[in-house]
Structure formats: structure tokens, C-alpha cells
Design a protein around this motif. Sequence first.
Motif, PDB file in Angstrom:
ATOM      1  N   THR A  71       0.839  -1.202   0.000  1.00 52.07           N
ATOM      2  CA  THR A  71       0.000   0.000   0.000  1.00 52.07           C
ATOM      3  C   THR A  71       0.869   1.245   0.000  1.00 52.07           C
ATOM      4  N   GLU A  72       1.858   1.271   0.880  1.00 44.61           N
ATOM      5  CA  GLU A  72       2.777   2.411   0.929  1.00 44.61           C
ATOM      6  C   GLU A  72       3.496   2.577  -0.406  1.00 44.61           C
ATOM      7  N   ARG A  75       1.159   4.061  -3.033  1.00 45.31           N
ATOM      8  CA  ARG A  75       0.947   5.499  -2.752  1.00 45.31           C
ATOM      9  C   ARG A  75       2.147   6.315  -3.213  1.00 45.31           C
ATOM     10  N   LYS A  76       3.337   5.830  -2.890  1.00 40.53           N
ATOM     11  CA  LYS A  76       4.549   6.542  -3.311  1.00 40.53           C
ATOM     12  C   LYS A  76       4.654   6.583  -4.833  1.00 40.53           C
ATOM     13  N   ALA A  78       2.163   6.456  -6.993  1.00 40.03           N
ATOM     14  CA  ALA A  78       1.155   7.412  -7.484  1.00 40.03           C
ATOM     15  C   ALA A  78       1.661   8.841  -7.335  1.00 40.03           C
ATOM     16  N   ASP A  79       2.329   9.127  -6.225  1.00 37.27           N
ATOM     17  CA  ASP A  79       2.858  10.477  -5.994  1.00 37.27           C
ATOM     18  C   ASP A  79       3.933  10.852  -7.008  1.00 37.27           C
ATOM     19  N   GLU A 121      -7.516  -0.098   1.478  1.00 29.84           N
ATOM     20  CA  GLU A 121      -6.463   0.915   1.319  1.00 29.84           C
ATOM     21  C   GLU A 121      -5.514   0.533   0.190  1.00 29.84           C
ATOM     22  N   ALA A 125      -4.850   2.644  -3.298  1.00 34.27           N
ATOM     23  CA  ALA A 125      -3.503   3.080  -3.666  1.00 34.27           C
ATOM     24  C   ALA A 125      -3.098   2.527  -5.031  1.00 34.27           C
ATOM     25  N   GLU A 126      -3.421   1.256  -5.265  1.00 31.57           N
ATOM     26  CA  GLU A 126      -3.094   0.628  -6.548  1.00 31.57           C
ATOM     27  C   GLU A 126      -3.874   1.289  -7.686  1.00 31.57           C
ATOM     28  N   ALA A 128      -4.994   4.375  -7.733  1.00 28.73           N
ATOM     29  CA  ALA A 128      -4.433   5.721  -7.943  1.00 28.73           C
ATOM     30  C   ALA A 128      -3.158   5.655  -8.778  1.00 28.73           C
ATOM     31  N   ALA A 129      -2.302   4.680  -8.498  1.00 29.84           N
ATOM     32  CA  ALA A 129      -1.062   4.549  -9.275  1.00 29.84           C
ATOM     33  C   ALA A 129      -1.383   4.196 -10.726  1.00 29.84           C
TER      34      ALA A 129
END
Length: 192
Positions: A71-72, A75-76, A78-79, A121, A125-126, A128-129
Motif C-alpha cells: 500500500t505504501e 501510494r509513493k 502514485a505520488d 487501502e 492506492a493501486e 491511484a497509481a
Amino acid sequence: MSRYDGPMSSRDTYHHGDLKATILAEAAVLVAERGADGLSLRELARAAGVSPAAPAHHFTDRRGLFTALATEGFRKLADVLAAARPDFLDAALAYVRFALDHPGHYSVMFDKQLYDAADCELVAAETAAGAELAAGVGTLDDPRAKDDPQAAALAAWSLVHGFSLLWLNNAIDNDSDPMATVHRVAGMLFGS
């Protein structure tokens, strides 16, 4: 006298809100060094300098740990992809740079046997990426990409993901500049 009656040790400072982040960061390092199969929660606790119960308290078990790590990672990713907007080549480079800079996260993110793929979560996150990668593909002028954006997104992802895995596994010449190589290969694929 209990250990909390005296001055705080450096280990006690982990209990001020960043214990979970500390454990995840150490897990990413250990996975990058030896792979996910070689990681136990007890060993992780020792390497992170925390109590043996701390990882289980935050993540329950290895599956929970790897779900949080994936998940982390998503998120990273996607950012970094969002920061590369709106250019496809910038997004491709950002993807590969992320994989090379975060090999522990990266290897867990794409091994669905390790984590709970239905975790809300993680799914967010996945997603969003994936949306960020598709947004980069959406900037292509290539008529084939415009005619079939789903195939273009899969081709782009295959390119950057495959290259990243090849590089991380030393299957290609690691003496070259990976970013220059990705730029060259992406240009061949999409005429950029």
C-alpha cells in the motif's frame, strides 16, 4: 523501577508516532536485501530495534506487513507519477526511478501472493497509481495510442515494469544509464 521511570532511550522515541513507519522502512530494506521469503517479524523487530511484539502489534502477521508495504509503495508510486505529469516520457522515467529507488516496496507490490489484494487501502492506492500511469499514456500523440488507450496503457506499463524487473534482477547491462535507456526504448515504442 520500571523502564519508563528513567530517561527515555532512543528505542522509546519510536513510540512517538513513527513506529509503524520505522518498521515499514526496515521491512523494505530487508526485502530489497534478501527477498520477502527471508523476512520474519522477529528478525524485522530486531533489525528495526523494536520489541519483538511491535511488528505483530501493528501488522498482525507477515501478510498484514506486506499489505501495508505494498500500500505504501503504490501510494509513493502514485505520488511520483503525479509529479511527472503530464508527459509520458517523464512518467515512464519516474516509474523506473521509483522501482530502482524502492526495490523492497517494488518487489512486494507485484507479488499478490504476499498480501491481501482485497484490502481497501491497498486497492485505492493501486488504483491511484494505475490512473496516474494511464494519465501519462493519455498525453501521447501516437495515433495507435489514441485509438486504443487501454492497449497503450498496457504496453507502457509492460515497458516500464519489465525494464525495472530486468534491471533489478541484473538481467541487462547495468553499466549503462537506466534513465537514458528507458527514454530511448520508450521513444522506439511510442515514437516520442
